[in-house]
Motif scaffolding. Sequence first.
Motif, PDB file in Angstrom:
ATOM      1  N   VAL A 158       0.713  -1.278  -0.033  1.00 55.67           N
ATOM      2  CA  VAL A 158       0.109  -0.119   0.004  1.00 55.67           C
ATOM      3  C   VAL A 158       0.940   1.243   0.065  1.00 55.67           C
ATOM      4  N   GLN A 159       1.951   1.284   0.688  1.00 52.48           N
ATOM      5  CA  GLN A 159       2.782   2.481   0.728  1.00 52.48           C
ATOM      6  C   GLN A 159       3.460   2.622  -0.764  1.00 52.48           C
ATOM      7  N   ALA A 160       3.838   1.586  -1.216  1.00 50.46           N
ATOM      8  CA  ALA A 160       4.398   1.814  -2.494  1.00 50.46           C
ATOM      9  C   ALA A 160       3.410   2.186  -3.476  1.00 50.46           C
ATOM     10  N   ALA A 161       2.214   1.857  -3.404  1.00 48.34           N
ATOM     11  CA  ALA A 161       1.122   2.243  -4.572  1.00 48.34           C
ATOM     12  C   ALA A 161       0.795   3.896  -4.103  1.00 48.34           C
ATOM     13  N   PHE A 162       0.822   4.046  -2.909  1.00 47.25           N
ATOM     14  CA  PHE A 162       0.446   5.531  -2.404  1.00 47.25           C
ATOM     15  C   PHE A 162       1.552   6.519  -2.731  1.00 47.25           C
ATOM     16  N   ALA A 163       2.830   6.064  -2.542  1.00 46.17           N
ATOM     17  CA  ALA A 163       3.928   6.793  -2.970  1.00 46.17           C
ATOM     18  C   ALA A 163       3.864   7.203  -4.424  1.00 46.17           C
ATOM     19  N   CYS A 164       3.647   6.181  -5.288  1.00 48.48           N
ATOM     20  CA  CYS A 164       3.702   6.144  -6.687  1.00 48.48           C
ATOM     21  C   CYS A 164       2.568   7.151  -7.116  1.00 48.48           C
ATOM     22  N   LEU A 165       1.460   7.137  -6.435  1.00 49.68           N
ATOM     23  CA  LEU A 165       0.390   7.957  -6.693  1.00 49.68           C
ATOM     24  C   LEU A 165       0.685   9.412  -6.299  1.00 49.68           C
ATOM     25  N   VAL A 166       1.379   9.805  -5.572  1.00 49.96           N
ATOM     26  CA  VAL A 166       1.641  11.002  -5.152  1.00 49.96           C
ATOM     27  C   VAL A 166       2.852  11.420  -5.864  1.00 49.96           C
ATOM     28  N   ALA A 167       3.685  10.703  -6.284  1.00 48.61           N
ATOM     29  CA  ALA A 167       4.809  11.116  -7.417  1.00 48.61           C
ATOM     30  C   ALA A 167       4.244  11.511  -8.634  1.00 48.61           C
ATOM     31  N   TRP A 168       3.133  10.641  -9.249  1.00 55.23           N
ATOM     32  CA  TRP A 168       2.744  11.104 -10.251  1.00 55.23           C
ATOM     33  C   TRP A 168       1.651  12.362 -10.291  1.00 55.23           C
ATOM     34  N   PHE A 169       0.865  12.342  -9.192  1.00 47.28           N
ATOM     35  CA  PHE A 169       0.222  13.522  -8.934  1.00 47.28           C
ATOM     36  C   PHE A 169       0.891  14.824  -8.871  1.00 47.28           C
ATOM     37  N   LEU A 170       2.000  14.950  -8.508  1.00 46.09           N
ATOM     38  CA  LEU A 170       2.752  16.066  -8.489  1.00 46.09           C
ATOM     39  C   LEU A 170       3.487  16.366  -9.758  1.00 46.09           C
ATOM     40  N   LEU A 171       4.026  15.244 -10.298  1.00 51.70           N
ATOM     41  CA  LEU A 171       4.269  15.620 -11.717  1.00 51.70           C
ATOM     42  C   LEU A 171       3.125  16.275 -12.710  1.00 51.70           C
ATOM     43  N   PHE A 172       2.269  15.413 -12.731  1.00 51.60           N
ATOM     44  CA  PHE A 172       1.057  16.067 -13.624  1.00 51.60           C
ATOM     45  C   PHE A 172       0.551  17.500 -13.035  1.00 51.60           C
ATOM     46  N   GLY A 173       0.222  17.327 -11.827  1.00 57.27           N
ATOM     47  CA  GLY A 173      -0.349  18.459 -10.989  1.00 57.27           C
ATOM     48  C   GLY A 173       0.362  19.716 -10.932  1.00 57.27           C
ATOM     49  N   GLY A 174       1.784  19.622 -11.491  1.00 57.13           N
ATOM     50  CA  GLY A 174       2.628  20.871 -11.670  1.00 57.13           C
ATOM     51  C   GLY A 174       2.211  21.682 -12.882  1.00 57.13           C
TER      52      GLY A 174
END
Length: 235
Positions: A158-174
């Motif tokens: 779950v930690q890996a999936a969450f961390a991956c989601l946050v990384a993607w979100f910040l990249l796209f969200g920027g």
Amino acid sequence: MDFWDELFGTQPDPPTAVVLVTGGAALLLVLSGEPWRMARNVITIVHEAGHALTAVLVGRRLRGITLHSDTSGVTVSRGRPTGPGMVLTAFAGYVAPSLIGLGLAALMVAGKITLLLWVMTVLMLAVLVMIRNVFGVVSVVATGAVLVTVSLVTSPQVQAAFACLVAWFLLFGGVRPVWELQAKRSRRQARDSDADQLARLTGAPGLFWVAMFMLISLGAVLLGGMWLLEPVLAS
């Protein structure tokens, strides 16, 4: 395994399906309507953290951060009103989500998932100290609580999936806030935006600074996306 071994140890890469699903979910969130407006508060926190951190690094005196329910924010610092330090401080906000997302993607590739989660938690704590309004405190505490809960309670998967989601979100969200910034500027609704402040500080037109924000944001998406998708591309 004790806390420090877990913090600095290496965790396995998330499965290919997790990388693809979290990337797709993050992209859909950034392209959405009301869900994006709510999630954009996280981008604003990182945006203002970028201003604040840069202000401290260039020797300015940080006075406080205010976050508003309309997803806007203000970071106040004291120092010379012109010069390289002020230029860097004004420039840092819009590129902060993309650059931090890129850093998180690098930690993901290195297998430092636990370290990634705690780095984000420490960032939230540092921002919380400087928040000067109730909505801002609630926003940062809620975000930090999610990070702490995931870090302490959930499984490594779950930690890996969450961390991956946050990384993607910040990249796209920027990327989207830069697009929104120029849309507001074209309607003359953002006369005191970071880009316009930079224009006054440097003499270069505001559109030039918007283009710089966008170039860095898209570059981070490309590079960070390649890093996150490396296991997929290698399979």
